[in-house]
Design a protein around this motif. Structure first.
Motif, short mmCIF file in Angstrom:
data_model
loop_
_atom_site.label_atom_id
_atom_site.label_comp_id
_atom_site.label_asym_id
_atom_site.label_seq_id
_atom_site.Cartn_x
_atom_site.Cartn_y
_atom_site.Cartn_z
N MET A 23 0.55 -1.33 -0.20
CA MET A 23 0.36 0.01 0.03
C MET A 23 1.14 1.62 -0.07
N SER A 24 0.28 1.77 -0.83
CA SER A 24 1.08 3.73 -0.64
C SER A 24 1.06 4.07 0.27
N LYS A 25 1.91 5.23 0.97
CA LYS A 25 2.05 6.05 1.61
C LYS A 25 1.87 7.82 0.93
N ILE A 26 1.65 8.28 1.56
CA ILE A 26 1.67 9.92 0.71
C ILE A 26 2.08 10.79 2.52
N LEU A 27 3.29 11.44 2.17
CA LEU A 27 4.24 11.51 3.81
C LEU A 27 4.49 13.28 3.17
N ALA A 28 3.82 14.60 3.94
CA ALA A 28 4.99 15.52 3.73
C ALA A 28 5.70 15.57 4.68
N VAL A 29 6.51 16.37 4.22
CA VAL A 29 7.48 16.90 4.75
C VAL A 29 7.47 18.12 5.51
N THR A 30 7.18 19.00 6.63
CA THR A 30 7.13 19.85 6.35
C THR A 30 7.45 21.03 8.17
N ASN A 31 8.06 21.76 8.19
CA ASN A 31 7.66 22.60 9.73
C ASN A 31 7.89 24.24 9.04
N GLN A 32 6.78 24.91 9.56
CA GLN A 32 6.90 25.95 9.48
C GLN A 32 8.26 26.79 9.24
N LYS A 33 9.46 26.09 10.11
CA LYS A 33 10.24 27.21 11.00
C LYS A 33 11.39 26.97 9.36
N GLY A 34 11.65 27.88 8.54
CA GLY A 34 12.77 27.59 8.07
C GLY A 34 14.10 26.86 7.89
N GLY A 35 15.07 26.45 7.43
CA GLY A 35 16.38 26.04 7.58
C GLY A 35 16.24 24.79 8.17
N VAL A 36 15.69 24.06 8.40
CA VAL A 36 15.71 23.11 9.06
C VAL A 36 16.24 21.90 9.20
N GLY A 37 16.14 22.07 7.31
CA GLY A 37 16.65 20.47 6.54
C GLY A 37 15.54 19.76 5.80
N LYS A 38 14.63 20.78 5.79
CA LYS A 38 13.59 20.28 5.53
C LYS A 38 13.77 19.55 3.90
N THR A 39 13.59 20.59 3.18
CA THR A 39 13.92 19.79 1.74
C THR A 39 15.13 18.99 1.43
#
Length: 270
Positions: A1-17
């Motif tokens: 089964m596939s999984k969709i995950l959002a990688v997020t943080n409202q604070k920038g510069g935390v290594g999200k991308t």
């Protein structure tokens, strides 16, 4: 089964991308089918995957506003090993254009549902702010991965993000949950890092990934070559850390799947 995950943080510069690109590459290295979705108008995840955001015929903007089908915008990365729905500055206009569209918060969900069965994981790189694009990502996602540095101000930002996730879960996406909290730019020699890490584990328990992402020069260098760190320097500490995270994510998913087929019985001793 596939999984969709959002990688997020409202604070920038935390290594999200950095996390989105490198986790996508690490999952692909385990032979999982991976789609990465860039929902940040800066297009950093697109560029970091080896796709020139200035040369796109179609982007996620065109998909969201109905200019093209998602299949026309998805691109194969030459070296990263996964496919990508890219983004560029055009995406800034999407928020304005979607204001009067019915169910504007579900545009991304509807798009991804049409291709979900083709992938094992879909990772969404979110903008470092709470806007219509971030809301679309959370409405489309099954869970949220939160990258964060172990510092005081990061804890304050985490509180606001948890409130956002809770609000979307109540109103638009009941299945949305915290998939995991990832400690990034981790330096165990720093006493504050260790203290904040203990607080996170004390409060969130197993939601905190055991894998940690260290400060690593190779991780910082890789995007300038349009490569995930696994392709840039597979022996670096950063590459090894993201491979460990991918393994942990897969094990968690497998542990949550039914252990037996329908109609089978399980011994009471188990």
């Amino acid at each position: 089964m596939s999984k969709i995950l959002a990688v997020t943080n409202q604070k920038g510069g935390v290594g999200k991308t950095t996390t989105c690109v490198n986790l996508a590459a690490s999952l692909a290295a385990t032979r999982r089918r991976v789609l990465m979705v860039d929902t940040d108008p800066q297009g950093n995840a697109t560029m970091g995957s080896g796709i020139d955001k200035h040369q796109l015929e179609y982007s996620i903007y065109d998909v969201l506003v109905g200019n093209c089908k998602i299949g026309e915008a998805i691109q194969e990365t030459d070296d990263a090993g996964f496919t990508i729905l890219p983004a560029n500055a055009d995406l800034t206009a999407a928020e304005v254009e979607l204001l009067d569209v019915p169910e504007k918060e579900r545009r991304l969900q509807n798009v991804l549902d049409s291709v979900r069965s083709e992938y094992d994981f879909i990772l969404i790189d979110c903008p470092p702010s709470l806007n219509m694009l971030t809301v679309n990502a959370m409405v489309a996602a099954d869970g949220v991965i939160i990258p964060m540095q172990c510092e005081y101000y990061a804890l304050e930002g985490l509180t606001a993000l948890l409130e956002t996730i809770s609000g979307i879960s109540r109103t638009m996406n009941p299945k949305l949950h915290i998939e995991g909290i990832l400690r990034t730019m981790y330096d165990p020699r720093n006493s504050l890092t260790s203290e904040v890490s203990k607080q996170l584990i004390g409060h969130f328990g197993e939601k905190v990934y055991r894998s940690v992402i260290p400060r690593n020069v190779r991780l910082a260098e890789a995007p300038s070559y349009g490569l995930p760190v696994l392709k840039y320097d597979k022996n670096s500490r950063g590459a090894i850390a993201y491979l460990a995270l991918a393994g942990e994510l897969i094990r968690r998913q497998e542990a949550n799947q039914p252990a037996v087929e329908p109609r089978q019985t399980v011994s009471a001793e188990l």
